[in-house]
Design a protein around this motif. Structure first.
Motif, PDB file in Angstrom:
ATOM      1  N   ASP A 481      19.690 -12.103 -70.691  1.00 29.08           N
ATOM      2  CA  ASP A 481      19.186 -13.450 -70.411  1.00 29.08           C
ATOM      3  C   ASP A 481      20.173 -14.536 -70.800  1.00 29.08           C
ATOM      4  O   ASP A 481      20.423 -15.466 -70.025  1.00 29.08           O
ATOM      5  N   TRP A 482      20.722 -14.495 -71.990  1.00 28.74           N
ATOM      6  CA  TRP A 482      21.587 -15.599 -72.396  1.00 28.74           C
ATOM      7  C   TRP A 482      22.892 -15.596 -71.616  1.00 28.74           C
ATOM      8  O   TRP A 482      23.477 -16.649 -71.353  1.00 28.74           O
ATOM      9  N   ARG A 483      23.383 -14.383 -71.181  1.00 25.62           N
ATOM     10  CA  ARG A 483      24.570 -14.343 -70.339  1.00 25.62           C
ATOM     11  C   ARG A 483      24.258 -14.917 -68.959  1.00 25.62           C
ATOM     12  O   ARG A 483      25.088 -15.596 -68.354  1.00 25.62           O
ATOM     13  N   TRP A 484      23.034 -14.645 -68.510  1.00 27.10           N
ATOM     14  CA  TRP A 484      22.612 -15.194 -67.226  1.00 27.10           C
ATOM     15  C   TRP A 484      22.533 -16.718 -67.290  1.00 27.10           C
ATOM     16  O   TRP A 484      22.954 -17.411 -66.355  1.00 27.10           O
ATOM     17  N   ASP A 485      22.026 -17.230 -68.378  1.00 29.50           N
ATOM     18  CA  ASP A 485      21.932 -18.689 -68.521  1.00 29.50           C
ATOM     19  C   ASP A 485      23.321 -19.308 -68.528  1.00 29.50           C
ATOM     20  O   ASP A 485      23.547 -20.382 -67.931  1.00 29.50           O
ATOM     21  N   GLN A 486      24.270 -18.679 -69.231  1.00 27.70           N
ATOM     22  CA  GLN A 486      25.638 -19.187 -69.223  1.00 27.70           C
ATOM     23  C   GLN A 486      26.229 -19.197 -67.813  1.00 27.70           C
ATOM     24  O   GLN A 486      26.926 -20.130 -67.417  1.00 27.70           O
ATOM     25  N   PHE A 487      25.962 -18.134 -67.079  1.00 25.68           N
ATOM     26  CA  PHE A 487      26.477 -18.042 -65.709  1.00 25.68           C
ATOM     27  C   PHE A 487      25.900 -19.164 -64.849  1.00 25.68           C
ATOM     28  O   PHE A 487      26.626 -19.829 -64.091  1.00 25.68           O
ATOM     29  N   VAL A 488      24.579 -19.426 -64.964  1.00 24.15           N
ATOM     30  CA  VAL A 488      23.935 -20.480 -64.161  1.00 24.15           C
ATOM     31  C   VAL A 488      24.496 -21.849 -64.534  1.00 24.15           C
ATOM     32  O   VAL A 488      24.776 -22.689 -63.664  1.00 24.15           O
ATOM     33  N   TYR A 489      24.705 -22.066 -65.827  1.00 25.98           N
ATOM     34  CA  TYR A 489      25.225 -23.356 -66.262  1.00 25.98           C
ATOM     35  C   TYR A 489      26.676 -23.534 -65.820  1.00 25.98           C
ATOM     36  O   TYR A 489      27.062 -24.607 -65.343  1.00 25.98           O
ATOM     37  N   TYR A 490      27.496 -22.476 -66.009  1.00 28.08           N
ATOM     38  CA  TYR A 490      28.934 -22.601 -65.724  1.00 28.08           C
ATOM     39  C   TYR A 490      29.195 -22.854 -64.244  1.00 28.08           C
ATOM     40  O   TYR A 490      30.068 -23.669 -63.884  1.00 28.08           O
ATOM     41  N   TYR A 491      28.433 -22.218 -63.363  1.00 24.47           N
ATOM     42  CA  TYR A 491      28.677 -22.353 -61.924  1.00 24.47           C
ATOM     43  C   TYR A 491      27.726 -23.354 -61.255  1.00 24.47           C
ATOM     44  O   TYR A 491      27.786 -23.500 -60.021  1.00 24.47           O
ATOM     45  N   GLY A 492      26.888 -24.004 -62.044  1.00 24.24           N
ATOM     46  CA  GLY A 492      26.046 -25.070 -61.511  1.00 24.24           C
ATOM     47  C   GLY A 492      25.065 -24.600 -60.463  1.00 24.24           C
ATOM     48  O   GLY A 492      24.866 -25.259 -59.431  1.00 24.24           O
ATOM     49  N   ILE A 493      24.423 -23.502 -60.729  1.00 21.51           N
ATOM     50  CA  ILE A 493      23.478 -22.938 -59.760  1.00 21.51           C
ATOM     51  C   ILE A 493      22.148 -23.636 -59.915  1.00 21.51           C
ATOM     52  O   ILE A 493      21.600 -23.734 -61.017  1.00 21.51           O
ATOM     53  N   GLU A 494      21.626 -24.115 -58.786  1.00 24.81           N
ATOM     54  CA  GLU A 494      20.341 -24.803 -58.771  1.00 24.81           C
ATOM     55  C   GLU A 494      19.259 -23.869 -58.234  1.00 24.81           C
ATOM     56  O   GLU A 494      19.544 -22.913 -57.521  1.00 24.81           O
ATOM     57  N   ASP A 495      18.034 -24.220 -58.592  1.00 23.97           N
ATOM     58  CA  ASP A 495      16.867 -23.432 -58.152  1.00 23.97           C
ATOM     59  C   ASP A 495      17.055 -21.944 -58.480  1.00 23.97           C
ATOM     60  O   ASP A 495      16.869 -21.056 -57.645  1.00 23.97           O
ATOM     61  N   GLU A 496      17.398 -21.716 -59.722  1.00 23.59           N
ATOM     62  CA  GLU A 496      17.654 -20.330 -60.136  1.00 23.59           C
ATOM     63  C   GLU A 496      16.391 -19.471 -60.053  1.00 23.59           C
ATOM     64  O   GLU A 496      16.468 -18.258 -59.884  1.00 23.59           O
ATOM     65  N   GLU A 497      15.212 -20.143 -60.162  1.00 21.18           N
ATOM     66  CA  GLU A 497      13.976 -19.365 -60.090  1.00 21.18           C
ATOM     67  C   GLU A 497      13.772 -18.729 -58.713  1.00 21.18           C
ATOM     68  O   GLU A 497      13.092 -17.709 -58.568  1.00 21.18           O
ATOM     69  N   GLN A 498      14.361 -19.349 -57.688  1.00 18.45           N
ATOM     70  CA  GLN A 498      14.179 -18.832 -56.328  1.00 18.45           C
ATOM     71  C   GLN A 498      15.158 -17.693 -55.987  1.00 18.45           C
ATOM     72  O   GLN A 498      15.074 -17.106 -54.919  1.00 18.45           O
ATOM     73  N   ILE A 499      16.072 -17.431 -56.899  1.00 22.08           N
ATOM     74  CA  ILE A 499      17.042 -16.357 -56.641  1.00 22.08           C
ATOM     75  C   ILE A 499      16.408 -15.024 -57.023  1.00 22.08           C
ATOM     76  O   ILE A 499      15.974 -14.831 -58.162  1.00 22.08           O
ATOM     77  N   GLY A 500      16.316 -14.138 -56.093  1.00 20.82           N
ATOM     78  CA  GLY A 500      15.730 -12.826 -56.350  1.00 20.82           C
ATOM     79  C   GLY A 500      16.756 -11.852 -56.916  1.00 20.82           C
ATOM     80  O   GLY A 500      17.945 -12.146 -57.030  1.00 20.82           O
TER      81      GLY A 500
END
Length: 766
Positions: A481-500
């Motif tokens: 989870d925390w690595r995933w959060d870093q990845f989302v923050y670093y690459y500026g991914i929006e609407d992460e909840e919609q990513i399956g």
């Protein structure tokens, strides 16, 4: 010329004689047996003897019967060819056998030569039985000239004399002297001329010379003067008369009726019966005719009236077998009734094969092959050509197969991801890995429907679609989870909840060609390994220390070599097929051609054994096969550098066994087929089942039933091909069970085919 009245009167005189003989015969049959007879009257032959004046002097040699035929009956199927025929040929006589085509002359000669068995009756030749090698028939006793040419067209005249001289075991000096004399007498061209280049008459004269070559005691000549000019014909008859004076017995058939006047005895045949046998002068005087043709006409008319009278008498007495007008030493006219005599067979004797005969036959085979040098070279190099084609076309991986790629994640136009980690462009890493494969050629598309349309039109071999959220979905599955959060923050991914977590690369291939689809699947699988290794190395810092996306590690092979490809797998099977079927085709064709041209029959009459024929073909074909195998193996291992990890000597042994098996199968086909076309059809019919069942194209493990695998293993190729693969690919030697079984099973087939061929050839030659 005879007038019609004289011809009619002679026929009427003959008819009266026959009718009187018939009535006397009927009376004699119905009379009681003589006093003291132990046999009933119907068991004794009925013979009417009409005494005639006996000549004062009789030559003792003329009393000896060289050939005696008694009441011979022979048929082909349901058609009776010889119908109770009796014939006597004195030693040292020229006996001319006359009659129309189809009357049974050639069949009678075949029976005298031992080539055809009688259904009833007896034949003796110099007090022996035809077919008995102890008397030299077949063998040196007889010189035979068949109705057909029956000469090897590839031979020269000299080679023809040498071949038949070797079979007769003649001294070379004597052979040379006899050859010169026969060339001069028969007006033959120079001895270097090929038989194929001779005219029809010259071929017949050469065939006649072959019959005279070894000075036989009995000459049997079937139409020797057909197509011969009158001058040479006169020479032939003069030579025949001089031979008869030296004690040679001659039986000759001819269409030229009047030339039979030079014979000592004339036998006139019709419908499988002998109408008369006497000297030409006696027959013409008896029938008051000036030509033998008139005599033949009278005898035919007498036969028709006799058959008519016999039909009317059939309800009262036994039918007459034949009417034979004879003026022999006992000076009597005999009318014999049918009586079946038990057939006598020659005594069993073991004939040892002759090395000289095998050598002569071997030389014959090689001369016939080398005459057509281009064909011989083609036969030598054909297996090498087959393996050359196999090496350049079969087993190689296809390259540059067009594949449509639709990348919704990125167009990968920026190449900075190559050196630095761009975890949101994993699709580009996959594309880069797939591009390194030589098998596929990626073609970028922007629209999935267009890619599918081109794939359905067979413009591309498949469609690969990378979804837009492929990288995020893949990392969401594997990162904590925390690595995933870093990845989302670093690459500026929006609407992460919609990513399956299940967005995956889609691969759809053209399965109308399973082989190419298999190569593409293999390329995609290997590119995935490259992809995981690449991402693990480049993005270790961004995705966490020690991240490893690799799932499978392929170790070193436990058996064989990791570089082994399908070409190495299929090559042993192609070697076996090429050697086997080319040996089979060459053997079956040449053997059938020799038999259909009458050459096999002439060789048998000369004294050649079936074993000697088979042995000569085995030796000659073995030499061809050794050359073929050498060229084939040089092509495979020296030119194309295919590896052989085991002892190549045992590979050569298995290859030769396959050639011997093919040669034996060719012999077998030649004995059961009458024409080369039939043999070709059967060989083609045998080729494809062998190729499909012997594990050459597809492994035996793919067969659905165990019993099918068991049967396929004992076919001629299966064990040998597996043994060759074990030598080439696994490095095994003769200790491998497949190698031993390959030699054993091949040997069993060789022995079986050769035994069956020998039995069939022996049956046909007898």
């Amino acid at each position: 010329m005879d007038s019609p009245s004289s011809s009619s009167s002679c026929c009427q005189t003959g008819l009266r004689n026959i009718k009187n003989a018939t009535r006397l015969s009927h009376k004699f049959i119905m009379s009681p047996p003589s006093f003291g007879s132990k046999e009933p009257p119907w068991s004794q032959p009925s013979v009417i003897q009409i005494p005639c004046q006996v000549p004062a002097v009789i030559n003792p040699r003329e009393m000896v019967k060289a050939v005696s035929v008694e009441k011979a009956v022979a048929s082909y199927g349901k058609t009776k060819i010889l119908d109770g025929l009796s014939m006597k040929v004195k030693q040292g006589a020229v006996y001319a056998l006359l009659g129309p085509s189809g009357c049974g002359k050639t069949t009678l000669l075949s029976c005298i030569l031992g080539r055809k068995e009688l259904e009833s009756g007896n034949i003796s030749v110099f007090d022996g039985t035809p077919g008995d090698r102890n008397i030299g028939l077949p063998g040196p006793l007889v010189g035979f000239m068949p109705q057909d040419i029956c000469l090897y067209q590839e031979f020269t005249i000299k080679e023809t004399f040498q071949y038949f001289g070797r079979l007769q075991k003649m001294n070379m000096d004597i052979l040379e002297t006899k050859q010169i004399a026969l060339l001069d007498m028969l007006d033959l061209p120079e001895q270097g001329r090929r038989v194929a280049g001779l005219s029809g008459g010259q071929k017949r004269r050469l065939s006649f010379a072959v019959a005279l070559l070894h000075n036989p005691r009995l000459l049997i000549l079937d139409e020797p003067t057909v197509g011969v000019d009158p001058l040479v014909r006169a020479r032939i008859w003069s030579h025949l008369k001089s031979l008869s004076q030296s004690g040679v017995t001659i039986i000759i058939t001819t269409h030229y009726v009047e030339e039979a006047r030079d014979a000592n005895t004339v036998g006139i045949m019709r419908d499988g019966r002998l109408l008369a046998q006497e000297s030409p002068g006696f027959l013409m005087e008896k029938h008051q005719a000036q030509t033998l043709e008139k005599v033949f006409l009278c005898l035919c008319q007498e036969l028709e009236h006799t058959e008519y009278d016999a039909t009317r008498m059939s309800s009262k007495t036994q039918s007459l077998q034949s009417v034979s007008v004879s003026h022999e030493s006992d000076q009597s006219v005999n009318v014999n009734l049918i009586k079946k005599n038990p057939k006598t067979k020659p005594k069993f004797s073991l004939t040892v094969p002759s090395v000289s005969n095998i050598a002569a036959l071997f030389m014959k085979n090689w001369i016939t092959m080398k005459r057509n040098l281009l064909l011989l070279l083609f036969v030598f190099f054909l297996p090498g050509i087959v393996l050359f084609i196999n090496s350049v076309t079969i087993g190689l991986s296809p390259v540059n197969l067009p594949i449509a790629l639709v990348n919704h994640e990125s167009d990968c136009s920026d190449n900075f991801y190559i050196k630095d980690c761009e975890a949101n462009l994993l699709g580009c890493y996959f594309k880069q890995s797939l591009n390194k494969s030589e098998t596929v050629n990626l073609i970028s598309y922007t629209n999935v429907s267009e890619a599918i349309k081109d794939s359905q039109a067979a413009l591309v071999r498949g469609v690969i679609v990378i979804p837009g959220n492929f990288s995020a979905s893949f990392l969401k599955r594997i990162l904590i989870d925390w690595r995933w959060d870093q990845f989302v923050y670093y690459y500026g991914i929006e609407d992460e909840e919609q990513i399956g977590k299940f967005d995956k690369i889609s691969v759809s291939l053209d399965m109308s060609d399973p082989q190419l689809a298999l190569f593409i699947t293999n390329a995609v699988t290997k590119s995935l390994d490259v992809f995981t290794n690449k991402v693990s190395a480049v993005c270790a810092d961004h995705l966490g220390d020690g991240i490893d996306l690799t799932m499978i590690e392929i170790g070193d092979p436990v058996l064989g070599d990791e570089k082994t490809d399908f070409q190495e797998f299929i090559t042993p099977g192609i070697i076996a097929l090429a050697i086997f079927f080319l040996a089979m085709a060459l053997t079956s064709e040449s053997f059938i051609a020799e038999r259909s041209q009458g050459l096999l029959e002439r060789s048998w009459i000369t004294g050649v054994l079936p074993f000697e024929i088979l042995a000569s073909y085995i030796l000659s074909q073995f030499v061809v096969m050794v050359v073929q195998a050498a060229i084939t193996l040089i092509t495979v291992f020296l030119i194309f550098q295919l590896p052989c990890r085991g002892p190549i000597a045992w590979l050569i042994v298995l290859t030769l066994f396959q050639g011997l098996a093919g040669m034996s199968f060719g012999f077998f086909l030649s004995t059961i087929c009458n024409t080369s076309m039939d043999a070709m059809k059967m060989s083609i019919g045998a080729c494809f089942p062998h190729m499909l069942l012997c594990g050459i194209i597809w492994p035996l493990e793919g067969m659905p039933y165990p019993w099918m695998r068991s049967i396929a293993w004992f076919l001629p190729h299966t064990a040998s091909v597996q043994g060759m693969r074990d030598i080439m690919l696994r490095g095994w030697g003769v200790e491998a069970s497949s190698v031993l079984q390959g030699m054993g099973i091949s040997s069993s087939w060789i022995i079986l085919f050769l035994f069956l061929s020998w039995m069939l050839v022996k049956n046909k030659m007898q």
